[in-house]
Design a protein around this motif. Structure first.
Motif, short mmCIF file in Angstrom:
data_model
loop_
_atom_site.label_atom_id
_atom_site.label_comp_id
_atom_site.label_asym_id
_atom_site.label_seq_id
_atom_site.Cartn_x
_atom_site.Cartn_y
_atom_site.Cartn_z
N GLU A 35 0.83 -1.19 0.00
CA GLU A 35 0.00 0.00 0.00
C GLU A 35 0.87 1.25 0.00
N LEU A 36 0.25 2.35 -0.38
CA LEU A 36 0.97 3.62 -0.42
C LEU A 36 1.35 4.04 1.00
N TYR A 37 2.58 4.53 1.17
CA TYR A 37 3.01 4.96 2.49
C TYR A 37 2.33 6.27 2.88
N SER A 38 2.27 6.53 4.16
CA SER A 38 1.67 7.76 4.65
C SER A 38 2.62 8.94 4.41
N LYS A 39 2.09 10.15 4.54
CA LYS A 39 2.93 11.34 4.37
C LYS A 39 4.03 11.39 5.43
N LYS A 40 3.72 10.96 6.62
CA LYS A 40 4.73 10.96 7.68
C LYS A 40 5.86 9.99 7.37
N ALA A 41 5.51 8.81 6.85
CA ALA A 41 6.54 7.83 6.50
C ALA A 41 7.39 8.34 5.35
N LEU A 42 6.75 8.97 4.36
CA LEU A 42 7.50 9.52 3.23
C LEU A 42 8.48 10.58 3.71
N ARG A 43 8.02 11.46 4.60
CA ARG A 43 8.90 12.52 5.09
C ARG A 43 10.09 11.95 5.86
N MET A 62 15.27 21.95 5.78
CA MET A 62 14.73 20.65 5.40
C MET A 62 13.27 20.77 5.00
N ASP A 63 12.50 21.58 5.74
CA ASP A 63 11.10 21.81 5.38
C ASP A 63 10.99 22.43 4.00
N LYS A 64 11.86 23.40 3.73
CA LYS A 64 11.83 24.09 2.44
C LYS A 64 12.16 23.14 1.30
N LEU A 65 13.17 22.31 1.49
CA LEU A 65 13.57 21.35 0.46
C LEU A 65 12.47 20.32 0.22
N TYR A 66 11.85 19.84 1.28
CA TYR A 66 10.78 18.85 1.15
C TYR A 66 9.57 19.45 0.43
N ASP A 67 9.23 20.70 0.77
CA ASP A 67 8.12 21.37 0.09
C ASP A 67 8.38 21.49 -1.40
N LEU A 68 9.60 21.86 -1.77
CA LEU A 68 9.95 22.01 -3.18
C LEU A 68 9.86 20.67 -3.90
N MET A 69 10.36 19.61 -3.25
CA MET A 69 10.34 18.28 -3.86
C MET A 69 8.90 17.81 -4.10
N THR A 70 8.05 17.94 -3.09
CA THR A 70 6.69 17.44 -3.22
C THR A 70 5.89 18.21 -4.27
N MET A 71 6.04 19.53 -4.29
CA MET A 71 5.27 20.33 -5.24
C MET A 71 5.78 20.15 -6.67
N ALA A 72 7.09 19.98 -6.83
CA ALA A 72 7.65 19.75 -8.17
C ALA A 72 7.15 18.42 -8.72
N PHE A 73 7.14 17.39 -7.88
CA PHE A 73 6.67 16.09 -8.35
C PHE A 73 5.16 16.11 -8.62
N LYS A 74 4.41 16.79 -7.78
CA LYS A 74 2.97 16.92 -8.01
C LYS A 74 2.71 17.60 -9.35
N TYR A 75 3.48 18.63 -9.64
CA TYR A 75 3.34 19.35 -10.92
C TYR A 75 3.62 18.43 -12.09
N LEU A 137 -1.44 8.82 -6.92
CA LEU A 137 -0.44 9.83 -6.58
C LEU A 137 -1.08 11.20 -6.40
N LEU A 138 -2.00 11.56 -7.27
CA LEU A 138 -2.65 12.87 -7.16
C LEU A 138 -3.50 12.96 -5.90
N ILE A 139 -4.15 11.87 -5.52
CA ILE A 139 -4.91 11.87 -4.27
C ILE A 139 -3.98 12.08 -3.08
N PHE A 140 -2.80 11.48 -3.15
CA PHE A 140 -1.81 11.62 -2.07
C PHE A 140 -1.40 13.09 -1.90
N PHE A 141 -1.23 13.81 -3.02
CA PHE A 141 -0.75 15.19 -2.97
C PHE A 141 -1.87 16.23 -3.04
N GLN A 142 -3.12 15.82 -3.04
CA GLN A 142 -4.19 16.76 -3.35
C GLN A 142 -4.34 17.88 -2.30
#
Length: 354
Positions: A35-43, A62-75, A137-142
């Motif tokens: 199953e898809l991992y949770s957001k906490k596990a991914l972080r 680290m927060d800034k880098l993680y935000d950039l990674m998640t939004m870039a992949f969502k895009y 994936l889109l539901i995960f990042f929605q």
């Protein structure tokens, strides 16, 4: 001499992170049906990968880098012309990684092996199965609507953090430019055509991207987002106060950021060398333009989105090599199943072992 040291340090960090990321046992765990991992596990996994080398990141960076990674992949997932093109996006990621380690054949073999596993596992999937992956994936990042400066400047993201879908450009491979309706009779013969304005400026795709180990991917999603070095800001949309006034967007890039190291330098920002403390040399990576901006970001970040920071103590090169050899020697497969209490525990336990 300083530039040579900086280049060697960057290469060391890149090699350490990529080696850990594509470790054989780690990849085997990721490729298992699950199953898809949770957001906490991914972080948590992301934090441990980022700190797999002597690099040190504080919480705000680290927060800034993680935000950039998640939004870039969502895009990238959101703008895929076809669900199957998610695989091309992944191949673009791997192609870029291979460029960074082209002088390290052992690590390159690890990446190529992952490449082959991706091809074997996903190239035979149907369009419906790829659509299910994309939808998951889109539901995960929605619920993630973090504003990123490069997206705002390119006008592909609104001020509320939502992306803007394009109404121009090439249509998905194997489809026609919208604007024509064909009508058929019961025998399957075309009897009428009706044209309509499609409201955009679409063109036909010239060719399909390569799904082989080597080849032209055609699709640009997943390649370097930056045409030039520039600072990246991530801001929380909604009630959180904007940090734009506290960021110097036109600040000159760190001179240590070389073009061939843009994966680390351009994505993560400036590099600050920290003076050795006693007998332990090391450095601190700051993703903000100034220390004041970093402190402000740490204070204004919502508590729900804050995570603990992992501090890595750097050691002497000889000690590092001995420790690495010891860890590599512990990579053994055991038949005893792991006892997990929640989703993601098996993967995180493996990360602890690396």
């Amino acid at each position: 001499m300083v530039l040579f040291f900086a280049l060697s340090l960057h290469l060391l960090i890149m090699n350490d992170i990529i080696t850990t990321m594509f470790n054989k046992k780690f990849m085997e765990e990721l490729f298992k049906p699950q199953e898809l991992y949770s957001k906490k596990a991914l972080r948590t996994v992301y934090d441990r990968l980022a700190h797999a080398s002597i690099m040190r990141l504080n919480q705000a960076s680290m927060d800034k880098l993680y935000d950039l990674m998640t939004m870039a992949f969502k895009y990238q997932v959101l703008l895929c012309p076809r669900p199957k093109d998610i695989l091309l996006v992944t191949f673009n990621h791997l192609d870029a990684i291979k460029d960074f380690i082209r002088d390290s054949p052992n690590i390159l073999n690890q990446v190529d092996e992952t490449f082959r596993q991706l091809i074997d596992m996903y190239s035979c999937l149907s369009a419906g199965e790829f659509q299910l992956i994309r939808q998951t994936l889109l539901i995960f990042f929605q619920d993630m609507h973090i504003r990123v400066s490069i997206f705002l400047k390119d006008k592909v993201q609104n001020s509320n953090g939502r992306f803007v879908l394009p109404i121009s450009g090439p249509v998905p491979w194997g489809t026609e430019v919208p604007g024509l309706i064909r009508m058929f009779n019961c025998n399957g013969d075309e009897v009428k055509r009706v044209e309509f304005a499609n409201g955009g400026n679409y063109i036909s795709s010239q060719r399909e991207g390569s799904f082989d180990l080597y080849g032209d991917r055609v699709l640009k999603l997943g390649t370097n987002m930056y045409s030039a070095s520039r600072p990246v800001e991530t801001h929380m949309s909604g009630a959180s106060k904007s940090l734009a006034s506290h960021t110097k967007e036109n600040a000159a890039p760190n001179p240590l950021a070389k073009e061939e190291l843009n994966f680390l330098a351009r994505l993560m920002g400036g590099l600050e060398i920290k003076k050795p403390n006693g007998s332990e040399p090391g450095f601190r990576l700051n993703l903000f333009t100034t220390d004041e901006e970093e402190e402000y970001a740490a204070l204004t970040r919502p508590e729900a989105l804050s995570y603990k920071v992992i501090n890595i103590q750097a050691t002497q090169d000889q000690q590092q090599n001995e420790e690495l050899a010891r860890i590599m020697g512990e990579f053994e497969v055991t038949d005893q199943p792991r006892q997990s209490t929640s989703k993601g525990d098996d993967l995180l336990a493996m990360m602890d072992e690396l």
